[in-house]
Design a protein around this motif. Structure first.
Motif, PDB file in Angstrom:
ATOM      1  N   ILE A  77       0.865  -1.179   0.000  1.00  0.00           N
ATOM      2  CA  ILE A  77       0.000   0.000   0.000  1.00  0.00           C
ATOM      3  C   ILE A  77       0.902   1.230   0.000  1.00  0.00           C
ATOM      4  O   ILE A  77       1.729   1.405   0.898  1.00  0.00           O
ATOM      5  N   THR A  78       0.764   2.051  -1.033  1.00  0.00           N
ATOM      6  CA  THR A  78       1.506   3.301  -1.130  1.00  0.00           C
ATOM      7  C   THR A  78       0.555   4.437  -0.797  1.00  0.00           C
ATOM      8  O   THR A  78      -0.582   4.451  -1.263  1.00  0.00           O
ATOM      9  N   VAL A  79       1.025   5.371   0.017  1.00  0.00           N
ATOM     10  CA  VAL A  79       0.222   6.514   0.455  1.00  0.00           C
ATOM     11  C   VAL A  79       0.947   7.791   0.082  1.00  0.00           C
ATOM     12  O   VAL A  79       2.161   7.910   0.295  1.00  0.00           O
ATOM     13  N   CYS A  80       0.225   8.747  -0.462  1.00  0.00           N
ATOM     14  CA  CYS A  80       0.775  10.075  -0.733  1.00  0.00           C
ATOM     15  C   CYS A  80      -0.163  11.105  -0.108  1.00  0.00           C
ATOM     16  O   CYS A  80      -1.374  10.883  -0.017  1.00  0.00           O
ATOM     17  N   GLY A  81       0.411  12.210   0.332  1.00  0.00           N
ATOM     18  CA  GLY A  81      -0.391  13.255   0.944  1.00  0.00           C
ATOM     19  C   GLY A  81       0.463  14.443   1.320  1.00  0.00           C
ATOM     20  O   GLY A  81       1.584  14.602   0.818  1.00  0.00           O
TER      21      GLY A  81
END
Length: 130
Positions: A77-81
């Motif tokens: 799971i890759t998260v960007c923010g």
């Protein structure tokens, strides 16, 4: 009365051309390999990201604009923010591995244009538009 058969033939020819175009568009779309799917972050995952960023930056932070993807190959799971804490808002990328937060270490600091571009590129490569 003779105009109706002419219109019918013209409409059939026009429609046939449209169908061929649609079929070719579908074949192009189907030839692409799907590597990621969207991932809706749970509340627990959002809390992990919030606390993980605070721990990583060693300061209280507020995260926003979170978007995530799930890599079909291995379940990563890759998260960007964006993170705000003690300075201007900064873009970030991270992974959730076994429920644990792991930041993606991209050189540069905060608002460095080269770093921002590199993080955006990383996110886009993981099917996240930010």
């Amino acid at each position: 009365m003779r105009i109706i058969p002419i219109l019918a033939v013209t409409a059939a020819l026009f429609t046939a051309g449209c169908v061929d175009e649609m079929v070719s568009d579908l074949s192009v779309a189907n030839s692409a390999t799907i590597s990621h799917t969207d991932h809706k972050l749970t509340t627990a995952e959002q809390v992990k990201i919030q606390s993980g960023m605070a721990s990583y930056l060693n300061t209280p932070v507020v995260v926003s604009g979170l978007d995530a993807s799930y890599r079909l190959q291995d379940g990563l799971i890759t998260v960007c923010g964006y993170a705000t804490g003690g300075g201007p808002q900064s873009i970030f990328a991270a992974h959730l591995v076994g429920g644990q937060f792991q930041p993606v270490r991209i050189p540069g600091k905060g608002q460095d244009p080269a770093r921002i571009a590199a993080v955006r590129q990383y996110c886009q490569a993981n099917n996240i538009r930010i």
